[in-house]
Design an enzyme around this catalytic site. Structure first.
Site, PDB file in Angstrom:
ATOM      1  N   ASP A  68     -10.494  17.263 -40.581  1.00 33.57           N
ATOM      2  CA  ASP A  68     -11.537  17.583 -41.557  1.00 33.57           C
ATOM      3  C   ASP A  68     -11.887  19.060 -41.221  1.00 33.57           C
ATOM      4  OD1 ASP A  68     -11.444  14.927 -42.414  1.00 33.57           O
ATOM      5  OD2 ASP A  68     -13.413  14.630 -41.769  1.00 33.57           O
ATOM      6  N   ARG A 153     -36.036  27.883 -28.770  1.00 30.80           N
ATOM      7  CA  ARG A 153     -37.483  27.850 -29.201  1.00 30.80           C
ATOM      8  C   ARG A 153     -37.230  27.455 -30.566  1.00 30.80           C
ATOM      9  NH1 ARG A 153     -41.623  31.538 -27.798  1.00 30.80           N
ATOM     10  NH2 ARG A 153     -40.224  32.446 -26.599  1.00 30.80           N
ATOM     11  N   THR A 183     -21.513  12.553 -44.149  1.00 28.57           N
ATOM     12  CA  THR A 183     -20.805  11.758 -43.050  1.00 28.57           C
ATOM     13  C   THR A 183     -20.405  12.849 -41.830  1.00 28.57           C
ATOM     14  OG1 THR A 183     -18.896  11.901 -43.970  1.00 28.57           O
ATOM     15  CG2 THR A 183     -19.992   9.953 -44.342  1.00 28.57           C
TER      16      THR A 183
END
Length: 286
Positions: A68, A153, A183
């Site tokens: 992907d 932080r 997804t």
């Protein structure tokens, strides 16, 4: 189809073995196949992986070998060419790259016979602003993520939709995702799964420091502005905006990221008439 172009991820396809197989198979069928030069090739700075100018004008289809991530790179590099892309999964889990290596002969035969469908996937435009100056602008198929940078932080975010203030909260970040990206990182952060061919924007907070903030699904035609607040700001800290997990720029208190639906879209080839729910069930059971 008669003329093809192959992009191969060298790490997933060592020695371009699969890429060479595809080119040989297509050539044996009397078709033309170009293979992206990988080794030693200098890619222009404005490209992520592939120089679109190197792809001949007559090319009708681009096959992307990898996973992907490789397909995301290709989609962004080639967005102005509007060529249909077919992802061949050489990794472990692929939602975008639906074709497996073992099925290539059958898939190539279908491409040659024009026995396939194409699906348009919406993309995002994003621009990071410092006062009245654009720090960076880019496009994304999956998501645009604004997250903390530097020390551990939290960052304060002010969210606006079409110029209307939505809410403020402290968190590790926020993901603005397309349905295709639902997804991906958004899912890992607790966002909803959305049918990828639909048109909408998803806002998913990353580890918010409040119980009142939840993922939101918005119409595709809205403009989302994420402003970096000042409550937790420090000179050495700040935030960062990242496009599809790739290009990024540092942000500081008062900076804004403006996100909207892009005019361009990615065209994906679908070989199998398989519903998204079937694909989802198969991938999530792996």
């Amino acid at each position: 189809m008669n003329i093809f172009y192959v992009i191969s991820n060298e790490q997933k396809d060592p020695g371009a073995e699969t890429a060479e197989f595809i080119c040989t198979y297509l050539s044996d069928q009397g078709k033309t196949c170009y293979l992206r030069e990988c080794c030693g090739m200098v890619v222009p700075e404005q490209c992520r992986y592939t120089d679109a100018k190197q792809i001949p004008e007559e090319v009708e289809c681009v096959l992307v070998l990898g996973g992907d991530g490789t397909l995301l790179h290709a989609a962004r590099d080639l967005v102005e060419r509007h060529l249909p892309l077919l992802g061949v999964n050489m990794g472990t889990l692929g939602y975008l790259a639906e074709v497996e290596r073992k099925n290539l002969p059958e898939v190539l035969d279908k491409l040659i016979a024009n026995d396939f469908m194409t699906e348009e996937r919406m993309m995002l435009n994003g621009a990071a602003w410092h006062q009245n100056r654009i720090l960076m602008s880019d496009i994304a198929l999956n998501d645009i993520v604004i997250s903390r940078s530097g020390r551990m932080r939290v960052v304060d975010f002010n969210i606006y939709i079409d110029g209307v203030f939505l809410y403020s909260y402290a968190a590790d970040g926020i993901i603005v995702s397309t349905p295709t990206g639902s997804t991906g990182y958004s899912l890992s952060a607790g966002g909803p799964i959305v049918e990828p061919a639909s048109s909408m924007l998803l806002l998913t907070p990353i580890a918010p420091h409040t119980m009142n903030v939840r993922p939101i699904v918005l119409p595709a035609d809205v403009e989302v502005v994420v402003e970096i607040g000042s409550k937790h700001a420090r000179d050495m800290d700040g935030a960062e905006v990242t496009f599809d997990g790739d290009t990024s720029v540092k942000l500081h208190s008062g900076d804004r990221v403006v996100i909207s639906k892009a005019e361009q879209a990615t065209r994906l080839i679908k070989i199998k008439n398989t519903s998204f729910l079937e694909i989802l069930r198969e991938k999530m059971n792996k």
